[in-house]
Design an enzyme around this catalytic site. Structure first.
Site, PDB file in Angstrom:
ATOM      1  N   LYS A 169       0.857  -1.180   0.000  1.00 25.13           N
ATOM      2  CA  LYS A 169       0.000   0.000   0.000  1.00 25.13           C
ATOM      3  C   LYS A 169       0.888   1.223   0.000  1.00 25.13           C
ATOM      4  O   LYS A 169       1.825   1.322   0.796  1.00 25.13           O
ATOM      5  CB  LYS A 169      -0.923   0.037   1.220  1.00 25.13           C
ATOM      6  CG  LYS A 169      -1.849   1.271   1.192  1.00 25.13           C
ATOM      7  CD  LYS A 169      -2.834   1.273   2.334  1.00 25.13           C
ATOM      8  CE  LYS A 169      -2.177   1.687   3.635  1.00 25.13           C
ATOM      9  NZ  LYS A 169      -3.169   1.866   4.713  1.00 25.13           N
ATOM     10  N   ARG A 181     -10.247  -1.522   7.528  1.00 28.25           N
ATOM     11  CA  ARG A 181      -9.336  -2.514   8.119  1.00 28.25           C
ATOM     12  C   ARG A 181      -8.790  -2.020   9.455  1.00 28.25           C
ATOM     13  O   ARG A 181      -8.551  -2.804  10.367  1.00 28.25           O
ATOM     14  CB  ARG A 181      -8.231  -2.917   7.159  1.00 28.25           C
ATOM     15  CG  ARG A 181      -7.208  -1.856   6.740  1.00 28.25           C
ATOM     16  CD  ARG A 181      -6.096  -1.685   7.741  1.00 28.25           C
ATOM     17  NE  ARG A 181      -4.858  -1.214   7.155  1.00 28.25           N
ATOM     18  CZ  ARG A 181      -3.995  -0.455   7.778  1.00 28.25           C
ATOM     19  NH1 ARG A 181      -4.233  -0.009   9.014  1.00 28.25           N
ATOM     20  NH2 ARG A 181      -2.861  -0.112   7.186  1.00 28.25           N
ATOM     21  N   HIS A 241     -12.041  11.736  11.255  1.00 35.51           N
ATOM     22  CA  HIS A 241     -12.749  10.926  10.254  1.00 35.51           C
ATOM     23  C   HIS A 241     -12.779   9.452  10.626  1.00 35.51           C
ATOM     24  O   HIS A 241     -13.807   8.784  10.480  1.00 35.51           O
ATOM     25  CB  HIS A 241     -12.068  11.113   8.895  1.00 35.51           C
ATOM     26  CG  HIS A 241     -12.577  10.210   7.824  1.00 35.51           C
ATOM     27  ND1 HIS A 241     -13.808  10.388   7.227  1.00 35.51           N
ATOM     28  CD2 HIS A 241     -12.026   9.109   7.239  1.00 35.51           C
ATOM     29  CE1 HIS A 241     -13.994   9.446   6.319  1.00 35.51           C
ATOM     30  NE2 HIS A 241     -12.922   8.648   6.310  1.00 35.51           N
ATOM     31  N   ASN A 289     -12.751  14.826  22.878  1.00 31.21           N
ATOM     32  CA  ASN A 289     -11.936  15.320  21.774  1.00 31.21           C
ATOM     33  C   ASN A 289     -11.419  16.703  22.134  1.00 31.21           C
ATOM     34  O   ASN A 289     -12.087  17.460  22.844  1.00 31.21           O
ATOM     35  CB  ASN A 289     -12.745  15.387  20.477  1.00 31.21           C
ATOM     36  CG  ASN A 289     -11.856  15.632  19.267  1.00 31.21           C
ATOM     37  OD1 ASN A 289     -10.992  14.813  18.936  1.00 31.21           O
ATOM     38  ND2 ASN A 289     -12.051  16.758  18.588  1.00 31.21           N
ATOM     39  N   MET A 341      -5.030   3.159  18.525  1.00 31.45           N
ATOM     40  CA  MET A 341      -5.075   3.001  17.076  1.00 31.45           C
ATOM     41  C   MET A 341      -4.472   4.165  16.295  1.00 31.45           C
ATOM     42  O   MET A 341      -4.420   4.121  15.074  1.00 31.45           O
ATOM     43  CB  MET A 341      -6.539   2.810  16.645  1.00 31.45           C
ATOM     44  CG  MET A 341      -7.247   1.656  17.324  1.00 31.45           C
ATOM     45  SD  MET A 341      -6.402   0.057  17.125  1.00 31.45           S
ATOM     46  CE  MET A 341      -6.467  -0.153  15.352  1.00 31.45           C
ATOM     47  N   GLY A 342      -4.002   5.197  16.978  1.00 36.24           N
ATOM     48  CA  GLY A 342      -3.521   6.366  16.264  1.00 36.24           C
ATOM     49  C   GLY A 342      -2.022   6.446  16.073  1.00 36.24           C
ATOM     50  O   GLY A 342      -1.533   7.213  15.247  1.00 36.24           O
ATOM     51  N   THR A 343      -1.265   5.662  16.831  1.00 35.93           N
ATOM     52  CA  THR A 343       0.197   5.780  16.791  1.00 35.93           C
ATOM     53  C   THR A 343       0.776   4.802  15.782  1.00 35.93           C
ATOM     54  O   THR A 343       0.790   3.598  16.005  1.00 35.93           O
ATOM     55  CB  THR A 343       0.789   5.530  18.188  1.00 35.93           C
ATOM     56  OG1 THR A 343       0.230   6.471  19.100  1.00 35.93           O
ATOM     57  CG2 THR A 343       2.297   5.704  18.175  1.00 35.93           C
ATOM     58  N   LYS A 360       4.892   9.613  17.574  1.00 37.21           N
ATOM     59  CA  LYS A 360       3.486   9.733  17.948  1.00 37.21           C
ATOM     60  C   LYS A 360       3.238   9.072  19.302  1.00 37.21           C
ATOM     61  O   LYS A 360       3.933   8.112  19.678  1.00 37.21           O
ATOM     62  CB  LYS A 360       2.580   9.092  16.893  1.00 37.21           C
ATOM     63  CG  LYS A 360       2.267   9.969  15.697  1.00 37.21           C
ATOM     64  CD  LYS A 360       1.192   9.318  14.842  1.00 37.21           C
ATOM     65  CE  LYS A 360       0.716  10.202  13.729  1.00 37.21           C
ATOM     66  NZ  LYS A 360      -0.369   9.572  12.943  1.00 37.21           N
ATOM     67  N   GLY A 418      -2.390  -1.012  17.856  1.00 38.32           N
ATOM     68  CA  GLY A 418      -2.707  -1.200  16.444  1.00 38.32           C
ATOM     69  C   GLY A 418      -1.919  -0.237  15.571  1.00 38.32           C
ATOM     70  O   GLY A 418      -2.308   0.922  15.393  1.00 38.32           O
TER      71      GLY A 418
END
Length: 321
Positions: free
Chosen positions: A67, A110, A137, A159, A219-221, A226, A292
């Site tokens: 990808k 995914r 998003h 947030n 799930m963001g790192t 980060k 993740g």
């Protein structure tokens, strides 16, 4: 060569299809029949963009590819998704390009499937409240997938810009669930499951805010530097990841490893739990954490599913190449 445009993806692959494909791929990774190649991810010095490649090979399914894409933070000003990617599948026997697949929606699906799988295998069965940190998003994909894994009775969320939480509130309305915007102290006090899905470079969730028994899906790192949670949380938790090397180098675990609070040997692939090689959660008081980072094999698995469905539905575009 087959081309599947981005516009066709929504009609080809469902969130449930992606969960099945990613779960099977995690098991293949744990079985050592599939492996990821090193990630390339760089700031290109233009448009504030991060660009890179994720790739891998599944020997059992002969699934080979990559990808290519990344994050363009200014795209929203032009009516485009900030995340842009394309998936390339190659014939493992000849090396010829077999398919080019739009990767934007597939990446969102995914990523959501990965955290949902962690909830399926690691969260306490009687998890009633889900907390979400982040309202970009990707957050709605994460929340919808998570709600399919446990009979959650309430959603709480935080947030940095509270006005953006309206998108998560809309998901709550879809599922007829109560929703509250809360501070981080209260989120930690109430949530049985916490999903972090931000682009933060400093810890948001503190160790003092996490109670025993919580399952956290970070799930963001996915990049060096980060960070979404304090490293002390990982020192207290039983840690699982999509891929151990990525977790320890570019994932949430990178900071705890750098500080000597944990070692990579203390991280378990989620695929080992799926295969039954690891018990996962052992009691109701454990804190479990899923790191993740996003692996190339996830993208190849969902793209392959899209190709198969496109062929069966007759919407695949075939060109000589």
């Amino acid at each position: 060569m087959i081309i599947i445009p981005e516009r066709e993806i929504a009609g080809l692959v469902s969130p449930a299809d992606c969960l099945i494909a990613v779960e099977r791929m995690f098991a293949s990774m744990a079985n050592k029949s599939a492996y990821n190649f090193p990630v390339v991810r760089e700031a290109i010095g233009h448009a504030e963009a991060l660009y890179g490649f994720k790739s891998g090979f599944d020997r059992e399914k002969l699934l080979l590819g990559l990808k290519s894409g990344g994050f363009w933070p200014n795209n929203v000003q032009h009516g485009l998704s900030n995340h842009q990617s394309t998936i390339f599948l190659f014939d493992a026997d000849s090396g010829r390009c077999r398919a080019v697949v739009g990767g934007n929606l597939l990446t969102a699906l995914r990523t959501a499937a990965a955290s949902a799988i962690s909830i399926k295998y690691l969260a306490r069965p009687k998890s009633n409240v889900i907390g979400v940190i982040g309202a970009g998003h990707q957050s709605t994909f994460q929340l919808r997938a998570a709600l399919d894994q446990r009979p959650f009775e309430k959603i709480v969320a935080w947030n940095i810009d509270p006005s953006m939480l309206v998108r998560l509130e809309e998901v709550a309305k879809e599922r007829d669930l109560p929703f509250e915007s809360v501070d981080l102290d209260r989120l930690g006090q109430e949530a049985d499951v916490i999903i972090t899905i931000t682009s933060s470079f400093k810890p948001i969730l503190k160790a003092s805010q996490v109670r025993p028994g919580t399952h956290i899906a970070c799930m963001g790192t996915d990049t060096k530097g980060k960070q979404e949670v304090e490293p002390e949380i990982l020192a207290r938790a039983i840690i699982f990841a999509d891929e151990i090397t990525q977790s320890a180098t570019i994932g949430e675990a990178q900071h705890a490893v750098e500080q000597g609070l944990i070692t990579s040997a203390e991280i378990t692939e989620i695929g080992a739990v799926i295969r039954g090689d690891h018990i996962g959660r052992t009691d109701a008081e454990e804190i479990t954490l899923f790191d993740g980072t996003g692996v190339g094999l996830q993208d190849l698995a969902v793209a392959s599913a899209a190709v198969e469905m496109a062929i069966s539905k007759g919407v695949a575009v075939e060109v000589d190449f």
